[in-house]
Design a protein around this motif. Structure first.
Motif, PDB file in Angstrom:
ATOM      1  N   SER A  62       0.830  -1.193   0.000  1.00 57.12           N
ATOM      2  CA  SER A  62       0.000   0.000   0.000  1.00 57.12           C
ATOM      3  C   SER A  62       0.874   1.255   0.000  1.00 57.12           C
ATOM      4  O   SER A  62       0.665   2.176  -0.795  1.00 57.12           O
ATOM      5  CB  SER A  62      -0.926   0.009   1.216  1.00 57.12           C
ATOM      6  OG  SER A  62      -1.602   1.239   1.333  1.00 57.12           O
ATOM      7  N   LEU A  63       1.868   1.294   0.878  1.00 61.92           N
ATOM      8  CA  LEU A  63       2.773   2.451   0.942  1.00 61.92           C
ATOM      9  C   LEU A  63       3.539   2.640  -0.362  1.00 61.92           C
ATOM     10  O   LEU A  63       3.644   3.751  -0.882  1.00 61.92           O
ATOM     11  CB  LEU A  63       3.770   2.290   2.093  1.00 61.92           C
ATOM     12  CG  LEU A  63       3.251   2.490   3.494  1.00 61.92           C
ATOM     13  CD1 LEU A  63       4.338   2.149   4.508  1.00 61.92           C
ATOM     14  CD2 LEU A  63       2.790   3.913   3.687  1.00 61.92           C
ATOM     15  N   LEU A  64       4.071   1.545  -0.882  1.00 65.02           N
ATOM     16  CA  LEU A  64       4.839   1.625  -2.121  1.00 65.02           C
ATOM     17  C   LEU A  64       3.974   2.098  -3.281  1.00 65.02           C
ATOM     18  O   LEU A  64       4.410   2.915  -4.099  1.00 65.02           O
ATOM     19  CB  LEU A  64       5.477   0.273  -2.449  1.00 65.02           C
ATOM     20  CG  LEU A  64       6.605  -0.167  -1.512  1.00 65.02           C
ATOM     21  CD1 LEU A  64       6.996  -1.606  -1.807  1.00 65.02           C
ATOM     22  CD2 LEU A  64       7.804   0.759  -1.624  1.00 65.02           C
ATOM     23  N   TYR A  65       2.752   1.600  -3.349  1.00 67.39           N
ATOM     24  CA  TYR A  65       1.874   2.026  -4.437  1.00 67.39           C
ATOM     25  C   TYR A  65       1.483   3.498  -4.290  1.00 67.39           C
ATOM     26  O   TYR A  65       1.367   4.214  -5.278  1.00 67.39           O
ATOM     27  CB  TYR A  65       0.622   1.155  -4.530  1.00 67.39           C
ATOM     28  CG  TYR A  65      -0.216   1.559  -5.715  1.00 67.39           C
ATOM     29  CD1 TYR A  65       0.226   1.292  -7.009  1.00 67.39           C
ATOM     30  CD2 TYR A  65      -1.398   2.250  -5.550  1.00 67.39           C
ATOM     31  CE1 TYR A  65      -0.513   1.700  -8.111  1.00 67.39           C
ATOM     32  CE2 TYR A  65      -2.143   2.661  -6.646  1.00 67.39           C
ATOM     33  CZ  TYR A  65      -1.693   2.381  -7.917  1.00 67.39           C
ATOM     34  OH  TYR A  65      -2.412   2.801  -9.005  1.00 67.39           O
ATOM     35  N   ILE A  85       7.760  -3.092  -5.505  1.00 66.23           N
ATOM     36  CA  ILE A  85       6.444  -3.750  -5.578  1.00 66.23           C
ATOM     37  C   ILE A  85       6.570  -5.068  -6.338  1.00 66.23           C
ATOM     38  O   ILE A  85       6.120  -6.118  -5.861  1.00 66.23           O
ATOM     39  CB  ILE A  85       5.400  -2.836  -6.256  1.00 66.23           C
ATOM     40  CG1 ILE A  85       5.029  -1.676  -5.338  1.00 66.23           C
ATOM     41  CG2 ILE A  85       4.156  -3.627  -6.656  1.00 66.23           C
ATOM     42  CD1 ILE A  85       4.214  -0.584  -6.007  1.00 66.23           C
ATOM     43  N   ASN A  86       7.185  -5.022  -7.502  1.00 72.53           N
ATOM     44  CA  ASN A  86       7.329  -6.230  -8.321  1.00 72.53           C
ATOM     45  C   ASN A  86       8.169  -7.292  -7.613  1.00 72.53           C
ATOM     46  O   ASN A  86       7.867  -8.483  -7.685  1.00 72.53           O
ATOM     47  CB  ASN A  86       7.919  -5.885  -9.688  1.00 72.53           C
ATOM     48  CG  ASN A  86       6.921  -5.182 -10.578  1.00 72.53           C
ATOM     49  OD1 ASN A  86       5.734  -5.506 -10.562  1.00 72.53           O
ATOM     50  ND2 ASN A  86       7.372  -4.219 -11.346  1.00 72.53           N
ATOM     51  N   THR A  87       9.208  -6.865  -6.898  1.00 74.78           N
ATOM     52  CA  THR A  87      10.060  -7.803  -6.154  1.00 74.78           C
ATOM     53  C   THR A  87       9.266  -8.494  -5.052  1.00 74.78           C
ATOM     54  O   THR A  87       9.352  -9.715  -4.892  1.00 74.78           O
ATOM     55  CB  THR A  87      11.273  -7.073  -5.552  1.00 74.78           C
ATOM     56  OG1 THR A  87      12.018  -6.472  -6.616  1.00 74.78           O
ATOM     57  CG2 THR A  87      12.158  -8.008  -4.759  1.00 74.78           C
ATOM     58  N   ILE A  88       8.481  -7.722  -4.308  1.00 74.06           N
ATOM     59  CA  ILE A  88       7.681  -8.300  -3.211  1.00 74.06           C
ATOM     60  C   ILE A  88       6.653  -9.272  -3.775  1.00 74.06           C
ATOM     61  O   ILE A  88       6.486 -10.381  -3.252  1.00 74.06           O
ATOM     62  CB  ILE A  88       7.003  -7.174  -2.388  1.00 74.06           C
ATOM     63  CG1 ILE A  88       8.047  -6.424  -1.584  1.00 74.06           C
ATOM     64  CG2 ILE A  88       5.924  -7.760  -1.470  1.00 74.06           C
ATOM     65  CD1 ILE A  88       7.530  -5.157  -0.916  1.00 74.06           C
ATOM     66  N   ILE A  89       5.977  -8.894  -4.846  1.00 71.72           N
ATOM     67  CA  ILE A  89       4.959  -9.757  -5.429  1.00 71.72           C
ATOM     68  C   ILE A  89       5.577 -11.051  -5.940  1.00 71.72           C
ATOM     69  O   ILE A  89       5.049 -12.134  -5.722  1.00 71.72           O
ATOM     70  CB  ILE A  89       4.178  -9.017  -6.531  1.00 71.72           C
ATOM     71  CG1 ILE A  89       3.284  -7.952  -5.876  1.00 71.72           C
ATOM     72  CG2 ILE A  89       3.352  -9.983  -7.375  1.00 71.72           C
ATOM     73  CD1 ILE A  89       2.578  -7.024  -6.844  1.00 71.72           C
ATOM     74  N   GLU A  90       6.732 -10.958  -6.595  1.00 71.49           N
ATOM     75  CA  GLU A  90       7.417 -12.162  -7.091  1.00 71.49           C
ATOM     76  C   GLU A  90       7.936 -13.030  -5.951  1.00 71.49           C
ATOM     77  O   GLU A  90       7.759 -14.244  -5.951  1.00 71.49           O
ATOM     78  CB  GLU A  90       8.595 -11.772  -7.983  1.00 71.49           C
ATOM     79  CG  GLU A  90       8.194 -11.290  -9.346  1.00 71.49           C
ATOM     80  CD  GLU A  90       9.381 -10.811 -10.163  1.00 71.49           C
ATOM     81  OE1 GLU A  90      10.536 -11.207  -9.867  1.00 71.49           O
ATOM     82  OE2 GLU A  90       9.163 -10.039 -11.109  1.00 71.49           O
ATOM     83  N   LYS A  91       8.557 -12.395  -4.969  1.00 69.46           N
ATOM     84  CA  LYS A  91       9.179 -13.142  -3.863  1.00 69.46           C
ATOM     85  C   LYS A  91       8.149 -13.887  -3.016  1.00 69.46           C
ATOM     86  O   LYS A  91       8.375 -15.013  -2.595  1.00 69.46           O
ATOM     87  CB  LYS A  91       9.995 -12.190  -2.983  1.00 69.46           C
ATOM     88  CG  LYS A  91      10.756 -12.881  -1.876  1.00 69.46           C
ATOM     89  CD  LYS A  91      11.656 -11.922  -1.148  1.00 69.46           C
ATOM     90  CE  LYS A  91      12.440 -12.660  -0.074  1.00 69.46           C
ATOM     91  NZ  LYS A  91      13.401 -11.792   0.590  1.00 69.46           N
ATOM     92  N   TYR A  92       7.032 -13.227  -2.768  1.00 67.89           N
ATOM     93  CA  TYR A  92       6.036 -13.825  -1.878  1.00 67.89           C
ATOM     94  C   TYR A  92       4.837 -14.365  -2.631  1.00 67.89           C
ATOM     95  O   TYR A  92       3.839 -14.762  -2.013  1.00 67.89           O
ATOM     96  CB  TYR A  92       5.603 -12.808  -0.828  1.00 67.89           C
ATOM     97  CG  TYR A  92       6.752 -12.423   0.065  1.00 67.89           C
ATOM     98  CD1 TYR A  92       7.166 -13.258   1.088  1.00 67.89           C
ATOM     99  CD2 TYR A  92       7.481 -11.264  -0.168  1.00 67.89           C
ATOM    100  CE1 TYR A  92       8.238 -12.922   1.889  1.00 67.89           C
ATOM    101  CE2 TYR A  92       8.554 -10.924   0.631  1.00 67.89           C
ATOM    102  CZ  TYR A  92       8.927 -11.758   1.651  1.00 67.89           C
ATOM    103  OH  TYR A  92      10.017 -11.444   2.432  1.00 67.89           O
TER     104      TYR A  92
END
Length: 94
Positions: A62-65, A85-92
């Motif tokens: 939310s903060l990043l967006y 954002i893309n890293t977090i979505i891919e990682k998790y």
């Protein structure tokens, strides 16, 4: 999709978290800019763990967006937010 851009699916995904965690990004006398917030959360502690990993990932997205979507931010800051954002979505696998 490039790493520093968000596709429509990711934008919709993040907007849902902004509705869930609407509290905006704030700066103070310690954290003076959005750039320093991104730098802090992307840095690692003594154990090699990134600080964003300690935070609720939905709130972090939310903060990043919010950083990404604010039009007055510089392109480099928006790019860094999109990459995180893309890293977090891919990682998790969000």
């Amino acid at each position: 999709m490039t790493k520093n851009k968000l596709d429509n699916e990711t934008i919709a995904f993040c907007e849902a978290f902004v509705r869930q965690y609407p509290k905006p990004v704030k700066t103070n006398n310690v954290i003076s800019s959005v750039s320093s917030i991104l730098t802090f959360y992307d840095s690692k502690d003594a154990n090699g763990k990134k600080y964003y990993e300690y935070m609720n990932l939905e709130r972090m997205l939310s903060l990043l967006y919010q950083v990404y979507s604010v039009s007055k931010q510089k392109d480099e800051i928006k790019d860094k937010a999109a990459i995180m954002i893309n890293t977090i979505i891919e990682k998790y696998s969000c």
